[in-house]
Scaffold this motif. Structure first.
Motif, short mmCIF file in Angstrom:
data_model
loop_
_atom_site.label_atom_id
_atom_site.label_comp_id
_atom_site.label_asym_id
_atom_site.label_seq_id
_atom_site.Cartn_x
_atom_site.Cartn_y
_atom_site.Cartn_z
N LEU A 298 26.67 8.76 63.00
CA LEU A 298 27.09 10.16 63.10
C LEU A 298 28.57 10.32 62.83
N GLU A 299 29.38 9.42 63.35
CA GLU A 299 30.83 9.52 63.16
C GLU A 299 31.21 9.33 61.69
N ALA A 300 30.57 8.37 61.02
CA ALA A 300 30.86 8.15 59.60
C ALA A 300 30.43 9.34 58.76
N LEU A 301 29.31 9.93 59.12
CA LEU A 301 28.82 11.10 58.39
C LEU A 301 29.75 12.29 58.61
N ARG A 302 30.23 12.45 59.84
CA ARG A 302 31.18 13.54 60.13
C ARG A 302 32.44 13.38 59.28
N ALA A 303 32.96 12.15 59.19
CA ALA A 303 34.16 11.90 58.40
C ALA A 303 33.91 12.12 56.92
N TYR A 304 32.72 11.76 56.46
CA TYR A 304 32.36 11.95 55.05
C TYR A 304 32.39 13.43 54.67
N ILE A 305 31.76 14.26 55.50
CA ILE A 305 31.70 15.70 55.20
C ILE A 305 33.09 16.33 55.33
N ALA A 306 33.82 15.94 56.37
CA ALA A 306 35.16 16.50 56.58
C ALA A 306 36.10 16.14 55.45
N GLY A 307 35.84 15.02 54.79
CA GLY A 307 36.71 14.57 53.70
C GLY A 307 36.67 15.47 52.48
N PHE A 308 35.70 16.37 52.41
CA PHE A 308 35.58 17.27 51.27
C PHE A 308 36.21 18.65 51.53
N ALA A 309 36.95 18.78 52.62
CA ALA A 309 37.63 20.04 52.91
C ALA A 309 38.54 20.41 51.74
N PRO A 310 38.64 21.70 51.39
CA PRO A 310 38.10 22.88 52.07
C PRO A 310 36.68 23.27 51.64
N LEU B 208 29.51 21.42 50.73
CA LEU B 208 28.95 20.07 50.63
C LEU B 208 27.86 19.87 51.67
N PHE B 209 28.11 20.36 52.88
CA PHE B 209 27.12 20.22 53.94
C PHE B 209 25.81 20.90 53.55
N PHE B 210 25.90 22.07 52.98
CA PHE B 210 24.69 22.77 52.51
C PHE B 210 23.98 21.94 51.44
N LEU B 211 24.73 21.41 50.49
CA LEU B 211 24.15 20.62 49.40
C LEU B 211 23.45 19.38 49.93
N VAL B 212 24.11 18.69 50.87
CA VAL B 212 23.51 17.48 51.43
C VAL B 212 22.21 17.80 52.16
N GLN B 213 22.22 18.88 52.95
CA GLN B 213 21.00 19.25 53.66
C GLN B 213 19.90 19.70 52.70
N PHE B 214 20.27 20.39 51.65
CA PHE B 214 19.29 20.81 50.65
C PHE B 214 18.64 19.59 50.01
N VAL C 62 28.92 18.95 65.05
CA VAL C 62 30.23 18.40 65.41
C VAL C 62 31.34 19.06 64.59
N LEU C 63 31.10 19.23 63.30
CA LEU C 63 32.13 19.75 62.40
C LEU C 63 32.37 21.24 62.55
N PHE C 64 31.28 22.00 62.60
CA PHE C 64 31.40 23.45 62.50
C PHE C 64 31.03 24.20 63.78
N GLY C 65 30.53 23.48 64.78
CA GLY C 65 30.03 24.14 65.98
C GLY C 65 28.52 24.33 65.88
N THR C 66 27.90 24.57 67.02
CA THR C 66 26.43 24.62 67.07
C THR C 66 25.86 25.70 66.17
N LEU C 67 26.27 26.94 66.34
CA LEU C 67 25.67 28.05 65.60
C LEU C 67 25.96 27.98 64.11
N PRO C 68 27.22 27.84 63.67
CA PRO C 68 27.46 27.73 62.22
C PRO C 68 26.75 26.53 61.60
N GLY C 69 26.80 25.39 62.30
CA GLY C 69 26.13 24.20 61.78
C GLY C 69 24.64 24.42 61.64
N PHE C 70 24.03 25.04 62.64
CA PHE C 70 22.59 25.30 62.58
C PHE C 70 22.25 26.28 61.46
#
Length: 231
Positions: free
Chosen positions: A35-47, A52-58, A77-85
């Motif tokens: 989970l931590e590595a995945l969080r860092a991976y997604i955060a690395g594509f800011a802004p 990217l998160f949408f694309l990965v989930q798709f 973890v990255l965006f909060g419960t509601l935005p992430g969901f």
């Protein structure tokens, strides 16, 4: 297969291959191991982390080995419960409808390139006769390959409207739990997080140990009901 279907199938396969190459080349398949590595991976594509998160989930719906719930937890973890969901469910639901529609239009030529013959034979019979009940159960419980079932459902007579309704009603709950579990790490005390983590671990271990038995029981019961209906 007619020419238009062949062109569409080729385009879809090229897009999927491109998506798979992007995930591999960008290091996603290594990051998804924790989970931590995945969080860092997604955060690395800011802004562009949200995109990217949408694309990965798709893509996770098509590339079934990618666990959607783990990615959902990282989104919490990255965006909060509601935005992430919301991002997760929008991506998963739309991808489910797309794969269902592609299977409906392209038929077994498309499905056979993604779903193994063994899995297709295992679920196709139940889907033909008990699709609404079986899909609802499969989406609610983590023991079934629900992303693959979206493709196989497209080969049945189930209407797009009925499938969309099942997706909207049954798919959110596991994703919401995973997003909440990830999002709660930002705002809850250890006294609350520890019980939540223990419950999540217990459910995971029970699923690993008894998931096959539950799956076989559900399939057997549905087949028995199908046999009873035909008598």
């Amino acid at each position: 297969m007619n020419r238009n279907k062949l062109i569409l199938l080729t385009a879809v396969l090229l897009l999927l291959a491109g998506g798979g190459w992007f995930l591999h080349d960008s290091g996603f398949f290594q990051a998804v191991r924790s989970l931590e590595a995945l969080r860092a991976y997604i955060a690395g594509f800011a802004p562009y982390s949200h995109l990217l998160f949408f694309l990965v989930q798709f893509l996770s719906v098509v590339f079934a080995p990618i666990p959607s719930n783990i990615v959902a937890a990282a989104g919490g973890v990255l965006f909060g419960t509601l935005p992430g969901f919301l991002i997760t469910f929008t991506a998963v639901a739309s991808a489910s409808l797309v794969t269902f529609s592609l299977a409906r239009v392209l038929g077994r030529e498309f499905a056979g390139r993604i779903v193994s013959k063994k899995l297709s034979e295992k679920y196709q019979g139940v889907l033909r006769t008990k699709a609404p009940v079986f899909l609802t159960l499969a989406f609610l419980f983590p023991f079934f390959p629900d992303d693959i079932l979206c493709i196989l459902a497209g080969l049945t007579s189930l209407s797009f409207r009925s499938f969309a309704l099942i997706v909207l009603l049954a798919r959110p709950w596991g994703l919401l739990f995973a997003s909440a579990l990830g999002g709660s790490t930002l705002g809850l005390s250890p006294w609350v997080m520890v019980p939540i983590a223990l419950v999540g671990l217990a459910l995971f271990l029970l699923g690993m140990k008894y998931g096959n038995q539950v799956e076989e029981t559900v399939l057997r019961r549905l087949k028995e009901r199908r046999s009873g209906d035909t008598e």
